[in-house]
Scaffold this motif. Structure first.
Motif, PDB file in Angstrom:
ATOM      1  N   LEU A   3       3.739 -12.825   1.776  1.00 24.49           N
ATOM      2  CA  LEU A   3       5.006 -12.093   1.781  1.00 24.49           C
ATOM      3  C   LEU A   3       5.369 -11.625   0.377  1.00 24.49           C
ATOM      4  O   LEU A   3       5.815 -10.481   0.193  1.00 24.49           O
ATOM      5  CB  LEU A   3       6.111 -12.983   2.345  1.00 24.49           C
ATOM      6  CG  LEU A   3       7.525 -12.376   2.381  1.00 24.49           C
ATOM      7  CD1 LEU A   3       7.559 -11.159   3.296  1.00 24.49           C
ATOM      8  CD2 LEU A   3       8.539 -13.427   2.835  1.00 24.49           C
ATOM      9  N   MET A   4       5.176 -12.479  -0.601  1.00 25.80           N
ATOM     10  CA  MET A   4       5.464 -12.113  -1.994  1.00 25.80           C
ATOM     11  C   MET A   4       4.620 -10.927  -2.422  1.00 25.80           C
ATOM     12  O   MET A   4       5.125 -10.003  -3.073  1.00 25.80           O
ATOM     13  CB  MET A   4       5.191 -13.314  -2.908  1.00 25.80           C
ATOM     14  CG  MET A   4       6.045 -14.525  -2.622  1.00 25.80           C
ATOM     15  SD  MET A   4       7.702 -14.392  -3.299  1.00 25.80           S
ATOM     16  CE  MET A   4       7.375 -14.793  -4.998  1.00 25.80           C
ATOM     17  N   ARG A   5       3.354 -10.947  -2.047  1.00 26.76           N
ATOM     18  CA  ARG A   5       2.475  -9.825  -2.414  1.00 26.76           C
ATOM     19  C   ARG A   5       2.903  -8.532  -1.731  1.00 26.76           C
ATOM     20  O   ARG A   5       2.805  -7.441  -2.308  1.00 26.76           O
ATOM     21  CB  ARG A   5       1.018 -10.148  -2.056  1.00 26.76           C
ATOM     22  CG  ARG A   5       0.362 -11.166  -2.982  1.00 26.76           C
ATOM     23  CD  ARG A   5      -1.144 -11.157  -2.810  1.00 26.76           C
ATOM     24  NE  ARG A   5      -1.531 -11.574  -1.466  1.00 26.76           N
ATOM     25  CZ  ARG A   5      -1.768 -12.837  -1.119  1.00 26.76           C
ATOM     26  NH1 ARG A   5      -1.654 -13.803  -2.024  1.00 26.76           N
ATOM     27  NH2 ARG A   5      -2.116 -13.141   0.117  1.00 26.76           N
ATOM     28  N   LEU A   6       3.382  -8.637  -0.495  1.00 27.83           N
ATOM     29  CA  LEU A   6       3.762  -7.450   0.260  1.00 27.83           C
ATOM     30  C   LEU A   6       5.012  -6.765  -0.291  1.00 27.83           C
ATOM     31  O   LEU A   6       5.133  -5.544  -0.221  1.00 27.83           O
ATOM     32  CB  LEU A   6       3.999  -7.820   1.732  1.00 27.83           C
ATOM     33  CG  LEU A   6       2.761  -8.161   2.563  1.00 27.83           C
ATOM     34  CD1 LEU A   6       3.167  -8.687   3.932  1.00 27.83           C
ATOM     35  CD2 LEU A   6       1.854  -6.940   2.710  1.00 27.83           C
ATOM     36  N   VAL A   7       5.939  -7.554  -0.832  1.00 29.49           N
ATOM     37  CA  VAL A   7       7.227  -6.974  -1.238  1.00 29.49           C
ATOM     38  C   VAL A   7       7.379  -6.824  -2.750  1.00 29.49           C
ATOM     39  O   VAL A   7       8.258  -6.078  -3.206  1.00 29.49           O
ATOM     40  CB  VAL A   7       8.404  -7.811  -0.696  1.00 29.49           C
ATOM     41  CG1 VAL A   7       8.351  -7.895   0.826  1.00 29.49           C
ATOM     42  CG2 VAL A   7       8.439  -9.209  -1.311  1.00 29.49           C
ATOM     43  N   GLN A   8       6.570  -7.506  -3.534  1.00 23.26           N
ATOM     44  CA  GLN A   8       6.829  -7.551  -4.968  1.00 23.26           C
ATOM     45  C   GLN A   8       6.727  -6.181  -5.642  1.00 23.26           C
ATOM     46  O   GLN A   8       7.470  -5.898  -6.599  1.00 23.26           O
ATOM     47  CB  GLN A   8       5.887  -8.542  -5.659  1.00 23.26           C
ATOM     48  CG  GLN A   8       4.420  -8.174  -5.616  1.00 23.26           C
ATOM     49  CD  GLN A   8       3.535  -9.255  -6.230  1.00 23.26           C
ATOM     50  OE1 GLN A   8       4.036 -10.281  -6.698  1.00 23.26           O
ATOM     51  NE2 GLN A   8       2.236  -9.036  -6.226  1.00 23.26           N
ATOM     52  N   GLY A   9       5.846  -5.303  -5.141  1.00 21.65           N
ATOM     53  CA  GLY A   9       5.718  -3.977  -5.745  1.00 21.65           C
ATOM     54  C   GLY A   9       6.992  -3.160  -5.609  1.00 21.65           C
ATOM     55  O   GLY A   9       7.497  -2.591  -6.591  1.00 21.65           O
ATOM     56  N   ASP A  10       7.533  -3.080  -4.397  1.00 17.66           N
ATOM     57  CA  ASP A  10       8.768  -2.340  -4.175  1.00 17.66           C
ATOM     58  C   ASP A  10       9.938  -2.948  -4.941  1.00 17.66           C
ATOM     59  O   ASP A  10      10.774  -2.232  -5.498  1.00 17.66           O
ATOM     60  CB  ASP A  10       9.107  -2.308  -2.679  1.00 17.66           C
ATOM     61  CG  ASP A  10       8.412  -1.167  -1.958  1.00 17.66           C
ATOM     62  OD1 ASP A  10       7.792  -0.330  -2.640  1.00 17.66           O
ATOM     63  OD2 ASP A  10       8.488  -1.112  -0.713  1.00 17.66           O
ATOM     64  N   VAL A  11      10.000  -4.281  -4.964  1.00 14.45           N
ATOM     65  CA  VAL A  11      11.086  -4.958  -5.675  1.00 14.45           C
ATOM     66  C   VAL A  11      11.032  -4.636  -7.161  1.00 14.45           C
ATOM     67  O   VAL A  11      12.046  -4.306  -7.784  1.00 14.45           O
ATOM     68  CB  VAL A  11      11.020  -6.485  -5.447  1.00 14.45           C
ATOM     69  CG1 VAL A  11      11.952  -7.220  -6.402  1.00 14.45           C
ATOM     70  CG2 VAL A  11      11.369  -6.815  -4.004  1.00 14.45           C
ATOM     71  N   TRP A  12       9.848  -4.698  -7.744  1.00 15.58           N
ATOM     72  CA  TRP A  12       9.705  -4.421  -9.179  1.00 15.58           C
ATOM     73  C   TRP A  12      10.094  -2.982  -9.506  1.00 15.58           C
ATOM     74  O   TRP A  12      10.818  -2.732 -10.467  1.00 15.58           O
ATOM     75  CB  TRP A  12       8.271  -4.687  -9.631  1.00 15.58           C
ATOM     76  CG  TRP A  12       8.097  -4.572 -11.127  1.00 15.58           C
ATOM     77  CD1 TRP A  12       8.281  -5.548 -12.053  1.00 15.58           C
ATOM     78  CD2 TRP A  12       7.732  -3.384 -11.850  1.00 15.58           C
ATOM     79  NE1 TRP A  12       8.043  -5.053 -13.324  1.00 15.58           N
ATOM     80  CE2 TRP A  12       7.712  -3.739 -13.228  1.00 15.58           C
ATOM     81  CE3 TRP A  12       7.433  -2.076 -11.480  1.00 15.58           C
ATOM     82  CZ2 TRP A  12       7.393  -2.818 -14.230  1.00 15.58           C
ATOM     83  CZ3 TRP A  12       7.118  -1.150 -12.475  1.00 15.58           C
ATOM     84  CH2 TRP A  12       7.087  -1.528 -13.834  1.00 15.58           C
TER      85      TRP A  12
END
Length: 208
Positions: free
Chosen positions: A43-52
């Motif tokens: 989950l962290m890998r899936l969302v971290q790009g958009d969050v950053w």
């Protein structure tokens, strides 16, 4: 010479084009909620790009790492609230948005306390390569307009999702996006003519 379309295309190209499906995000989040550590890492890998990237455009690139980390920690702490009906992507970006707004407010208060604060005029056209710093353009839009523009035009959320996230009517979101586009157009024209632009009123208000 820079055209508005070219600037917009460059902004869009900074975002990932292969956004994962909502079903994948939801199923992964539910497994993470139930204690699956492998799912949590996924989950962290899936969302971290958009969050950053949201943190970069809402605040700045220098602070994006720390803000994204804070947002993801908050997300993990709130996983117990996730249900099968959740729009996990919008929910996660909502947490990141509030993290960014908190940082903007902190900077606002800090600047008010700094008696020697000077409002500088950031250079938009480099003397070496005449390249336009598009992040500087976005940083000088009123926060409400920046918020709506980044979430809809760059992150790709629908107007309905952003309206729910910001707790305002859809018409308000559309109006903010339209005004943000007008602000960007005005700032780009000013930079083409003079090479610099004066900080708008919103910059002083929010400290960005």
């Amino acid at each position: 010479f820079f055209k508005q379309k070219t600037a917009y295309e460059i902004l869009r190209s900074d975002w990932s084009s292969d956004v994962c499906s909502s079903d994948l995000l939801t199923s992964t989040a539910l497994k993470a909620r139930d204690g699956d550590r492998v799912a949590l890492e996924g989950l962290m890998r899936l969302v971290q790009g958009d969050v950053w990237r949201l943190c970069k455009y809402m605040v700045d690139a220098q602070s994006a790492d720390d803000l994204a980390q804070d947002a993801l920690i908050k997300m993990i702490g709130s996983l117990h609230r996730v249900t099968a009906e959740h729009n996990v992507r919008a929910w996660t970006l909502g947490i990141a948005r509030h993290t960014c707004l908190d940082e903007i407010r902190r900077r606002q208060r800090r600047r008010k306390l700094q008696k020697d604060y000077e409002g500088t005029r950031p250079v938009l056209v480099s003397a070496e390569d005449s390249s336009l710093d598009l992040r500087e353009l976005i940083a000088h839009i009123d926060v409400d307009r920046r918020d709506a523009f980044v979430l809809t035009q760059l992150v790709g959320l629908s107007y309905e999702e952003v309206a729910e996230m910001c707790e305002c009517p859809i018409g308000t979101v559309r109006s903010r996006v339209a005004r943000a586009r007008l602000d960007l157009h005005t700032l780009m024209n000013a930079s083409n003519e003079a090479g610099t632009f004066p900080p708008p009123q919103a910059t002083e208000k929010y400290g960005n």
